[in-house]
Write a protein that holds these residues in place. Sequence first.
Motif, PDB file in Angstrom:
ATOM      1  N   ILE A 157       0.830  -1.209   0.000  1.00 18.71           N
ATOM      2  CA  ILE A 157       0.000   0.000   0.000  1.00 18.71           C
ATOM      3  C   ILE A 157       0.863   1.257   0.000  1.00 18.71           C
ATOM      4  O   ILE A 157       1.887   1.301   0.698  1.00 18.71           O
ATOM      5  N   GLY A 158       0.435   2.284  -0.731  1.00 20.32           N
ATOM      6  CA  GLY A 158       1.137   3.582  -0.695  1.00 20.32           C
ATOM      7  C   GLY A 158       2.615   3.407  -1.035  1.00 20.32           C
ATOM      8  O   GLY A 158       2.972   2.909  -2.104  1.00 20.32           O
ATOM      9  N   GLY A 159       3.476   3.797  -0.095  1.00 24.17           N
ATOM     10  CA  GLY A 159       4.923   3.626  -0.307  1.00 24.17           C
ATOM     11  C   GLY A 159       5.304   2.160  -0.499  1.00 24.17           C
ATOM     12  O   GLY A 159       6.322   1.858  -1.125  1.00 24.17           O
ATOM     13  N   GLY A 160       4.488   1.229   0.019  1.00 20.45           N
ATOM     14  CA  GLY A 160       4.745  -0.215  -0.178  1.00 20.45           C
ATOM     15  C   GLY A 160       4.539  -0.592  -1.638  1.00 20.45           C
ATOM     16  O   GLY A 160       5.277  -1.413  -2.193  1.00 20.45           O
ATOM     17  N   LYS A 183      -3.818   9.170  -3.540  1.00 21.97           N
ATOM     18  CA  LYS A 183      -4.895  10.132  -3.795  1.00 21.97           C
ATOM     19  C   LYS A 183      -5.742  10.342  -2.537  1.00 21.97           C
ATOM     20  O   LYS A 183      -6.092  11.463  -2.188  1.00 21.97           O
ATOM     21  N   HIS A 184      -6.039   9.244  -1.850  1.00 19.74           N
ATOM     22  CA  HIS A 184      -6.882   9.344  -0.652  1.00 19.74           C
ATOM     23  C   HIS A 184      -6.160  10.046   0.487  1.00 19.74           C
ATOM     24  O   HIS A 184      -6.788  10.472   1.450  1.00 19.74           O
ATOM     25  N   GLY A 186      -4.281  12.646  -0.133  1.00 17.40           N
ATOM     26  CA  GLY A 186      -4.058  14.012  -0.609  1.00 17.40           C
ATOM     27  C   GLY A 186      -2.638  14.244  -1.083  1.00 17.40           C
ATOM     28  O   GLY A 186      -2.152  15.376  -1.093  1.00 17.40           O
ATOM     29  N   ILE A 187      -1.972  13.149  -1.488  1.00 12.88           N
ATOM     30  CA  ILE A 187      -0.601  13.298  -2.020  1.00 12.88           C
ATOM     31  C   ILE A 187      -0.484  12.535  -3.343  1.00 12.88           C
ATOM     32  O   ILE A 187      -1.453  11.914  -3.799  1.00 12.88           O
ATOM     33  N   VAL A 188       0.659  12.597  -3.931  1.00  7.01           N
ATOM     34  CA  VAL A 188       0.980  11.775  -5.106  1.00  7.01           C
ATOM     35  C   VAL A 188       2.238  10.972  -4.739  1.00  7.01           C
ATOM     36  O   VAL A 188       2.921  11.328  -3.773  1.00  7.01           O
ATOM     37  N   PRO A 189       2.545   9.922  -5.480  1.00 13.12           N
ATOM     38  CA  PRO A 189       3.771   9.168  -5.137  1.00 13.12           C
ATOM     39  C   PRO A 189       4.996  10.066  -5.199  1.00 13.12           C
ATOM     40  O   PRO A 189       5.074  10.957  -6.046  1.00 13.12           O
ATOM     41  N   GLY A 190       5.939   9.840  -4.305  1.00 10.54           N
ATOM     42  CA  GLY A 190       7.147  10.671  -4.279  1.00 10.54           C
ATOM     43  C   GLY A 190       8.421   9.854  -4.178  1.00 10.54           C
ATOM     44  O   GLY A 190       9.520  10.392  -4.230  1.00 10.54           O
ATOM     45  N   TRP A 191       8.262   8.528  -4.051  1.00 11.71           N
ATOM     46  CA  TRP A 191       9.449   7.670  -3.921  1.00 11.71           C
ATOM     47  C   TRP A 191       9.882   7.124  -5.291  1.00 11.71           C
ATOM     48  O   TRP A 191      10.619   6.151  -5.375  1.00 11.71           O
ATOM     49  N   GLY A 192       9.384   7.737  -6.361  1.00  5.48           N
ATOM     50  CA  GLY A 192       9.729   7.287  -7.717  1.00  5.48           C
ATOM     51  C   GLY A 192       8.727   6.287  -8.266  1.00  5.48           C
ATOM     52  O   GLY A 192       8.876   5.793  -9.386  1.00  5.48           O
ATOM     53  N   GLY A 193       7.684   5.985  -7.477  1.00  4.27           N
ATOM     54  CA  GLY A 193       6.725   4.947  -7.863  1.00  4.27           C
ATOM     55  C   GLY A 193       5.933   5.281  -9.116  1.00  4.27           C
ATOM     56  O   GLY A 193       5.623   4.386  -9.905  1.00  4.27           O
ATOM     57  N   ALA A 194       5.606   6.551  -9.331  1.00  2.10           N
ATOM     58  CA  ALA A 194       4.810   6.913 -10.513  1.00  2.10           C
ATOM     59  C   ALA A 194       5.645   6.741 -11.778  1.00  2.10           C
ATOM     60  O   ALA A 194       5.183   6.149 -12.759  1.00  2.10           O
ATOM     61  N   SER A 195       6.890   7.222 -11.727  1.00  2.00           N
ATOM     62  CA  SER A 195       7.758   7.108 -12.919  1.00  2.00           C
ATOM     63  C   SER A 195       8.006   5.642 -13.262  1.00  2.00           C
ATOM     64  O   SER A 195       7.991   5.249 -14.432  1.00  2.00           O
ATOM     65  N   GLN A 205      -2.552   3.225 -18.321  1.00  2.00           N
ATOM     66  CA  GLN A 205      -2.872   2.332 -17.187  1.00  2.00           C
ATOM     67  C   GLN A 205      -2.434   2.982 -15.869  1.00  2.00           C
ATOM     68  O   GLN A 205      -3.139   2.908 -14.864  1.00  2.00           O
ATOM     69  N   ALA A 206      -1.257   3.621 -15.889  1.00  3.99           N
ATOM     70  CA  ALA A 206      -0.733   4.230 -14.656  1.00  3.99           C
ATOM     71  C   ALA A 206      -1.691   5.311 -14.173  1.00  3.99           C
ATOM     72  O   ALA A 206      -1.966   5.423 -12.972  1.00  3.99           O
ATOM     73  N   LEU A 207      -2.210   6.087 -15.106  1.00  2.00           N
ATOM     74  CA  LEU A 207      -3.139   7.159 -14.730  1.00  2.00           C
ATOM     75  C   LEU A 207      -4.393   6.576 -14.078  1.00  2.00           C
ATOM     76  O   LEU A 207      -4.895   7.089 -13.079  1.00  2.00           O
ATOM     77  N   LYS A 208      -4.883   5.467 -14.637  1.00  4.62           N
ATOM     78  CA  LYS A 208      -6.073   4.817 -14.044  1.00  4.62           C
ATOM     79  C   LYS A 208      -5.774   4.339 -12.627  1.00  4.62           C
ATOM     80  O   LYS A 208      -6.536   4.582 -11.695  1.00  4.62           O
ATOM     81  N   LEU A 209      -4.634   3.646 -12.476  1.00  2.50           N
ATOM     82  CA  LEU A 209      -4.305   3.054 -11.170  1.00  2.50           C
ATOM     83  C   LEU A 209      -4.095   4.129 -10.112  1.00  2.50           C
ATOM     84  O   LEU A 209      -4.521   3.982  -8.961  1.00  2.50           O
ATOM     85  N   LEU A 210      -3.437   5.233 -10.504  1.00  2.00           N
ATOM     86  CA  LEU A 210      -3.110   6.290  -9.535  1.00  2.00           C
ATOM     87  C   LEU A 210      -4.322   7.171  -9.251  1.00  2.00           C
ATOM     88  O   LEU A 210      -4.651   7.441  -8.095  1.00  2.00           O
ATOM     89  N   SER A 211      -5.006   7.602 -10.320  1.00  2.00           N
ATOM     90  CA  SER A 211      -6.101   8.560 -10.092  1.00  2.00           C
ATOM     91  C   SER A 211      -7.330   7.869  -9.505  1.00  2.00           C
ATOM     92  O   SER A 211      -8.165   8.504  -8.872  1.00  2.00           O
TER      93      SER A 211
END
Length: 303
Positions: A157-160, A183-184, A186-195, A205-211
């Motif tokens: 979950i999250g950072g996991g 998202k829940h 109120g942040i976005v990934p910051g540990w490099g997970g989105a990239s 797909q990434a946009l769907k999973l994150l948003s």
Amino acid sequence: MPYITDMALNLWRCVMKRAEARWCLYRSLYNSSHGFNESEVKRKLAELSGGSVKLCKGENGIAELGISNSSRKNALSGTMMLELEERISDLEKWKEGKGLIVYGTEDTFCSGGDLNTIKAISNAKDGLMMCMFMQNTLTRLQRLPLISVALIQGKAIGGGAELCTACDFRLMTEGSEIRFVHKHMGIVPGWGGASRLIQLVGSRQALKLLSGALRIPPEHAISIGLADGTLSSAADSALEEAQKWITPYTKGAANVTRAMKKLIVCGREHLFEDAIRKEKDIFATVWGGPSNLQALSERTKYN
Ligand SMILES: CC[C@@H](C(=O)O)C(=O)SCCNC(=O)CCNC(=O)[C@H](O)C(C)(C)COP(=O)(O)OP(=O)(O)OC[C@H]1O[C@@H](n2cnc3c(N)ncnc32)[C@H](O)[C@@H]1OP(=O)(O)O
């Protein structure tokens, strides 16, 4: 005579070390020139304790990295972030290593940053320093010359979820789940997970999973290329099953497996022309080496 051999070996090691630095295999992303104050962030994280990160290096060249914080579903506390960085440093020096399995103890992979730690550093400056520290660590994890697998039992979950994307492969046990819940919060990934997620599944797909902060069970993860397999085993034998899964990829000489992973890191991180030149340099490190000469003398057929 042995003295000369030692000298030649040391010289060779020195040349390789410089070449590897040039190929950016062991490089962090941020240093003081980026406004990153490593000693200050380390001092802050050291005050936020709980749990541990254990490393066990196997004689078969496969290491197991265990995330453990049982009362907080394996959330990463400040001291665990520091320990994770220390274990990655240790693995960078492990020249016999070929593979790595990252797992969470008990029934969870990792529930992200420890909310007590996150709360204590919720101001903008500390948050940014922690973010740079974790990006450095997870990028170094991703660049290790080891074939890495995240063994996901329970929730990531999250950072996991971000942590598991820093491995080359993801194996999920039945009922497990990856979920970017940022998202829940109120942040976005910051540990490099989105990239890394975009590299793995593509931007749509990434946009769907994150948003959508979607729950991603094993079948879905496999269908979009996020996971590589499901494990049927019960908790106590999942590690054994993950060891079996990784073995075909790590079988053989360490220098060849490591060179193979270095190619992938270069190919992933450099522009094509740059990457293909580096492929030549890495090729030169194994060509005519002991494994190569042995294979030539055996004249193996692959039919
Ligand atoms: C910058 C980091 C940031 C990021 O980049 O993403 C983060 O990672 S922030 C953290 C994101 N994670 C969360 O918000 C997880 C919140 N927790 C949960 O959703 C659930 O606890 C769970 C992980 C799904 C597990 O649910 P369940 O099996 O029902 O167990 P409990 O809820 O009873 O949890 C047991 C115990 O563990 C504590 N816990 C769980 N996660 C964390 C955490 N991340 N940090 C600190 N503590 C955590 C939970 O509060 C329970 O404690 P007690 O209430 O004292 O029993």
